[in-house]
Scaffold this motif. Structure first.
Motif, short mmCIF file in Angstrom:
data_model
loop_
_atom_site.label_atom_id
_atom_site.label_comp_id
_atom_site.label_asym_id
_atom_site.label_seq_id
_atom_site.Cartn_x
_atom_site.Cartn_y
_atom_site.Cartn_z
N ASP A 33 -9.86 -0.06 -0.04
CA ASP A 33 -8.60 -0.45 -0.67
C ASP A 33 -7.52 -0.72 0.37
O ASP A 33 -6.74 -1.67 0.25
N TYR A 34 -7.49 0.13 1.40
CA TYR A 34 -6.50 -0.05 2.47
C TYR A 34 -6.71 -1.38 3.19
O TYR A 34 -5.76 -2.14 3.42
N SER A 51 -5.85 -4.32 0.96
CA SER A 51 -4.40 -4.41 0.81
C SER A 51 -3.76 -4.97 2.07
O SER A 51 -2.87 -5.82 2.00
N SER A 73 -11.08 10.39 4.11
CA SER A 73 -10.86 9.25 3.22
C SER A 73 -12.18 8.78 2.62
O SER A 73 -13.20 8.68 3.32
N HIS A 118 0.85 -1.19 0.00
CA HIS A 118 0.00 0.00 0.00
C HIS A 118 0.89 1.24 0.00
O HIS A 118 1.95 1.24 0.63
N PRO A 119 0.48 2.31 -0.69
CA PRO A 119 1.38 3.47 -0.82
C PRO A 119 1.68 4.17 0.50
O PRO A 119 2.71 4.85 0.62
N ASP A 167 -4.90 7.40 -0.82
CA ASP A 167 -4.25 7.06 -2.07
C ASP A 167 -3.14 8.06 -2.37
O ASP A 167 -2.92 9.03 -1.63
N ASP A 168 -2.42 7.83 -3.45
CA ASP A 168 -1.25 8.65 -3.78
C ASP A 168 -1.60 10.12 -3.94
O ASP A 168 -0.87 11.00 -3.46
N ASP A 169 -2.71 10.40 -4.61
CA ASP A 169 -3.07 11.80 -4.86
C ASP A 169 -3.43 12.52 -3.56
O ASP A 169 -3.08 13.69 -3.39
N SER A 170 -4.10 11.82 -2.64
CA SER A 170 -4.45 12.42 -1.36
C SER A 170 -3.19 12.75 -0.56
O SER A 170 -3.09 13.82 0.07
N GLU A 202 -13.72 4.23 -1.15
CA GLU A 202 -12.76 3.49 -1.98
C GLU A 202 -11.40 3.42 -1.29
O GLU A 202 -10.76 2.35 -1.26
N GLU A 203 -10.93 4.53 -0.73
CA GLU A 203 -9.65 4.53 -0.04
C GLU A 203 -9.67 3.62 1.19
O GLU A 203 -8.71 2.88 1.45
#
Length: 245
Positions: free
Chosen positions: A189-190, A193, A182, A14-15, A21-24, A185-186
């Protein structure tokens, strides 16, 4: 199996070690880093993901991270070497709540590690002690997005809803200058993951003495998420400045 090892394996794919997510992450750091030669401190830095991104983005920035997990700090060192930012990163293996720095910082981070201080407001009190004049705090913590079950409250502690959380922060002497809630989806996804990375490691290492426990931990975590707190737990990141320095 050591809890620190479980956490490191679960966060491998996970990033960031939080439901973002990456953009956040990029937008929060853009709001939180006040200038390109800032000093940044992460209390409970884990694998150093926030610091490493800030260092890569700002060649004049210096950073320090504090965490009790040697396996996570080793991961941070390896990644820093690979990115060529190791000389601007100092890592401390110790309890974040007892950390004493020699200087103040322009940005103090604590995302997903407020438990180390006993909650959100206690974390902000600790961050204030490290903050330079004009500095900012980037903090991330849970809140009740829906009606929690008794099981969720027992599991996750004394959280409040989003408006109450903001009211408490403001009453404590802080002004939000940025933030992010968040998305579903975030959050999902977390969790997928976290459980999936840990389960995959267990299946890929069937002869490892920790394999069975890792698979059990992934299964237990997934059941707790789906049955106890999915739909009730939200996650909030705030960029804060002291209302009065």
């Amino acid at each position: 199996m050591d809890r620190q090892k479980i956490s490191r394996l679960a966060h491998a794919d996970h990033p960031i070690a939080a439901p973002l997510d990456d953009d956040s992450v990029r937008r929060l750091l853009a709001r939180g880093v006040p200038h390109g030669d800032a000093r940044v401190l992460d209390l409970g830095c884990g694998g150093g993901e926030w610091l490493l991104r800030a260092l890569a983005e700002h060649p004049g920035l210096t950073a320090e991270g504090v965490d009790i997990s040697e396996i996570s700090l080793a991961h941070a060192r390896e990644t820093a070497d690979r990115l060529g930012v190791r000389e601007r990163l100092v890592l401390h293996r110790q309890d974040a709540a007892g950390f004493a720095a020699r200087h103040r910082f322009d940005l103090v981070l604590c995302v997903g590690a407020t438990h180390a201080f006993g909650g959100l407001l206690a974390t902000l009190a600790a961050a204030r002690e490290h903050l330079a004049p004009g500095g900012r705090v980037l903090v991330g913590d849970g809140f009740w997005e829906g009606e929690p079950s008794a099981e969720a409250i027992e599991m996750l502690g004394d959280l409040t809803d989003l408006p109450t959380t903001l009211e408490q922060v403001v009453a404590d002497g802080w002004t939000p200058v940025g933030g992010h809630v968040s998305t579903r989806e975030e959050l999902d996804d977390y969790e997928w993951s976290w459980t999936g990375s840990l389960a995959s490691w267990a299946l890929d290492h069937p002869t490892d003495p920790d394999s069975a426990q890792a698979l059990e931990a992934a299964t237990t975590h997934r059941d707790e998420w789906l049955r106890a707190y999915r739909g009730a737990l939200g996650f909030l990141c705030l960029v804060l400045r002291p209302t009065r320095d």
